[in-house]
Design a protein around this motif. Structure first.
Motif, PDB file in Angstrom:
ATOM      1  N   LEU A  45       0.841  -1.191   0.000  1.00 11.18           N
ATOM      2  CA  LEU A  45       0.000   0.000   0.000  1.00 11.18           C
ATOM      3  C   LEU A  45       0.877   1.242   0.000  1.00 11.18           C
ATOM      4  N   TYR A  46       0.444   2.246  -0.760  1.00 12.39           N
ATOM      5  CA  TYR A  46       1.252   3.455  -0.813  1.00 12.39           C
ATOM      6  C   TYR A  46       1.282   4.126   0.553  1.00 12.39           C
ATOM      7  N   ASP A  47       2.480   4.408   1.024  1.00 15.63           N
ATOM      8  CA  ASP A  47       2.713   5.067   2.301  1.00 15.63           C
ATOM      9  C   ASP A  47       3.885   6.016   2.080  1.00 15.63           C
ATOM     10  N   PRO A  48       3.675   7.316   2.203  1.00 14.83           N
ATOM     11  CA  PRO A  48       4.764   8.269   1.962  1.00 14.83           C
ATOM     12  C   PRO A  48       6.005   8.003   2.814  1.00 14.83           C
ATOM     13  N   ASP A  49       5.824   7.373   3.967  1.00 16.20           N
ATOM     14  CA  ASP A  49       6.987   7.071   4.817  1.00 16.20           C
ATOM     15  C   ASP A  49       7.931   6.066   4.165  1.00 16.20           C
ATOM     16  N   LEU A  50       7.416   5.279   3.218  1.00 18.24           N
ATOM     17  CA  LEU A  50       8.261   4.303   2.519  1.00 18.24           C
ATOM     18  C   LEU A  50       8.963   4.902   1.308  1.00 18.24           C
ATOM     19  N   GLU A  51       8.625   6.154   0.993  1.00 17.15           N
ATOM     20  CA  GLU A  51       9.199   6.841  -0.170  1.00 17.15           C
ATOM     21  C   GLU A  51      10.554   7.423   0.233  1.00 17.15           C
ATOM     22  N   THR A  52      11.546   6.535   0.326  1.00 20.01           N
ATOM     23  CA  THR A  52      12.901   6.912   0.729  1.00 20.01           C
ATOM     24  C   THR A  52      13.837   6.696  -0.456  1.00 20.01           C
ATOM     25  N   ASP A  53      15.130   6.754  -0.192  1.00 16.61           N
ATOM     26  CA  ASP A  53      16.118   6.471  -1.244  1.00 16.61           C
ATOM     27  C   ASP A  53      16.025   5.027  -1.723  1.00 16.61           C
ATOM     28  N   ALA A  58       9.046  -3.819  -5.032  1.00 15.38           N
ATOM     29  CA  ALA A  58       7.886  -3.989  -5.918  1.00 15.38           C
ATOM     30  C   ALA A  58       7.472  -2.650  -6.520  1.00 15.38           C
ATOM     31  N   TRP A  59       7.591  -1.573  -5.758  1.00 11.77           N
ATOM     32  CA  TRP A  59       7.286  -0.242  -6.301  1.00 11.77           C
ATOM     33  C   TRP A  59       8.260   0.093  -7.416  1.00 11.77           C
ATOM     34  N   GLU A  60       9.545  -0.153  -7.168  1.00 10.99           N
ATOM     35  CA  GLU A  60      10.567   0.155  -8.178  1.00 10.99           C
ATOM     36  C   GLU A  60      10.340  -0.646  -9.452  1.00 10.99           C
ATOM     37  N   ARG A  61      10.045  -1.947  -9.307  1.00 10.12           N
ATOM     38  CA  ARG A  61       9.790  -2.794 -10.466  1.00 10.12           C
ATOM     39  C   ARG A  61       8.602  -2.272 -11.259  1.00 10.12           C
ATOM     40  N   PHE A  62       7.512  -1.978 -10.563  1.00  8.50           N
ATOM     41  CA  PHE A  62       6.291  -1.492 -11.203  1.00  8.50           C
ATOM     42  C   PHE A  62       6.541  -0.173 -11.927  1.00  8.50           C
ATOM     43  N   ARG A  63       7.161   0.761 -11.255  1.00  8.83           N
ATOM     44  CA  ARG A  63       7.431   2.074 -11.850  1.00  8.83           C
ATOM     45  C   ARG A  63       8.297   1.944 -13.098  1.00  8.83           C
ATOM     46  N   LYS A  88      -6.410   1.261  -7.486  1.00  7.48           N
ATOM     47  CA  LYS A  88      -6.196   2.616  -6.974  1.00  7.48           C
ATOM     48  C   LYS A  88      -4.802   2.725  -6.368  1.00  7.48           C
ATOM     49  N   ASN A  89      -4.369   1.701  -5.649  1.00  7.54           N
ATOM     50  CA  ASN A  89      -3.031   1.710  -5.065  1.00  7.54           C
ATOM     51  C   ASN A  89      -1.959   1.797  -6.154  1.00  7.54           C
ATOM     52  N   ALA A  90      -2.148   1.060  -7.249  1.00  6.70           N
ATOM     53  CA  ALA A  90      -1.178   1.105  -8.356  1.00  6.70           C
ATOM     54  C   ALA A  90      -1.099   2.517  -8.941  1.00  6.70           C
ATOM     55  N   LEU A  91      -2.246   3.182  -9.076  1.00  6.02           N
ATOM     56  CA  LEU A  91      -2.247   4.557  -9.563  1.00  6.02           C
ATOM     57  C   LEU A  91      -1.445   5.455  -8.624  1.00  6.02           C
ATOM     58  N   ASP A  92      -1.651   5.272  -7.321  1.00  6.97           N
ATOM     59  CA  ASP A  92      -0.941   6.091  -6.329  1.00  6.97           C
ATOM     60  C   ASP A  92       0.554   5.818  -6.339  1.00  6.97           C
ATOM     61  N   VAL A  93       0.937   4.551  -6.348  1.00 10.11           N
ATOM     62  CA  VAL A  93       2.361   4.190  -6.371  1.00 10.11           C
ATOM     63  C   VAL A  93       3.038   4.776  -7.609  1.00 10.11           C
ATOM     64  N   GLY A  94       2.365   4.693  -8.748  1.00  7.56           N
ATOM     65  CA  GLY A  94       2.947   5.193  -9.986  1.00  7.56           C
ATOM     66  C   GLY A  94       3.005   6.708 -10.083  1.00  7.56           C
ATOM     67  N   SER A  95       2.207   7.392  -9.296  1.00  3.52           N
ATOM     68  CA  SER A  95       2.167   8.856  -9.373  1.00  3.52           C
ATOM     69  C   SER A  95       3.184   9.522  -8.451  1.00  3.52           C
ATOM     70  N   ARG A  96       3.901   8.736  -7.686  1.00  5.49           N
ATOM     71  CA  ARG A  96       4.849   9.267  -6.712  1.00  5.49           C
ATOM     72  C   ARG A  96       6.260   8.807  -7.032  1.00  5.49           C
ATOM     73  N   PRO A  97       7.295   9.448  -6.521  1.00  8.65           N
ATOM     74  CA  PRO A  97       7.227  10.660  -5.724  1.00  8.65           C
ATOM     75  C   PRO A  97       6.737  11.835  -6.563  1.00  8.65           C
ATOM     76  N   TYR A  98       6.221  12.828  -5.874  1.00  8.14           N
ATOM     77  CA  TYR A  98       5.625  13.979  -6.545  1.00  8.14           C
ATOM     78  C   TYR A  98       6.600  14.529  -7.586  1.00  8.14           C
ATOM     79  N   GLY A  99       6.049  14.760  -8.795  1.00  7.49           N
ATOM     80  CA  GLY A  99       6.866  15.292  -9.875  1.00  7.49           C
ATOM     81  C   GLY A  99       7.546  14.231 -10.717  1.00  7.49           C
ATOM     82  N   HIS A 100       7.360  12.959 -10.365  1.00  4.08           N
ATOM     83  CA  HIS A 100       7.983  11.852 -11.094  1.00  4.08           C
ATOM     84  C   HIS A 100       6.969  10.789 -11.499  1.00  4.08           C
ATOM     85  N   SER A 101       5.770  11.216 -11.844  1.00  4.31           N
ATOM     86  CA  SER A 101       4.707  10.279 -12.203  1.00  4.31           C
ATOM     87  C   SER A 101       5.066   9.486 -13.464  1.00  4.31           C
TER      88      SER A 101
END
Length: 184
Positions: A45-53, A58-63, A88-101
């Motif tokens: 699930l998309y959680d901004p706290d996991l949006e680190t370096d 799975a997010w990286e693979r998907f993106r 909906k979660n996939a849409l959110d994961v792919g739209s982040r980090p902000y400015g890198h959709s």
């Protein structure tokens, strides 16, 4: 010229009607339209706290998989008059980090699928709302609402009705033209 298209299926179910229709669309597409499934079931699930370096792998693979495509084909069922949470979660994961959709400017099309007669109309239209925000030019016509889908597929998930096959073929042809027009 080949156009790479991400196939995003909203249903995670093993015997998913949406996945079967997605694979039929892939088979019906002209050779220049390369439709490849991109899995969403393993995305945390998309959680901004996991949006680190080092975000979840799975997010990286998907993106990366979606970023390397030129268009997106969504095939989804309807859950509670809307889209499934995994989609909906996939849409959110792919739209982040902000400015890198990964979605920015990619032409899109939607096919909604249901074993019922309403044909997931609500999901089809709800999905259009976030796609506007994500700046994905979404094909308006032809619309694709596939109702009573269980009657259209055989035991192997293949279309058994020629008129449905012809409609889906015309849909993939229209999508190819839409991609040309929007990317042109």
């Amino acid at each position: 010229m080949t156009v790479r298209v991400a196939l995003i299926v909203g249903s995670l179910r093993k015997g998913s009607y949406s996945r079967a229709i997605g694979m039929e669309l892939k088979a019906l597409a002209e050779p220049g339209l390369e439709i490849e499934p991109v899995e969403i079931g393993d995305l945390p699930l998309y959680d901004p706290d996991l949006e680190t370096d080092s975000p979840p792998p799975a997010w990286e693979r998907f993106r990366e998989e979606v970023a390397t495509t030129e268009a997106v084909l969504f095939v989804t069922p309807e859950y509670n008059r809307s889209i499934p949470g995994a989609l909906k979660n996939a849409l959110d994961v792919g739209s982040r980090p902000y400015g890198h959709s990964i979605w920015q400017g990619k032409p899109a099309a939607i096919v909604s699928v249901s074993p019922g007669a309403v044909a997931a109309f609500g999901a089809n239209h709800h999905l259009r709302q976030p796609l506007v925000f994500l700046n994905m030019p979404t094909m308006q016509q032809p619309e694709a609402y596939i109702g009573n889908v269980a009657d259209l597929l055989d035991e192997h998930g293949k279309l058994k009705k020629d008129d449905t096959k012809a409609f889906l073929k015309s849909f993939t042809d229209a999508f190819a033209a839409w991609i040309d027009k929007t990317k042109g």
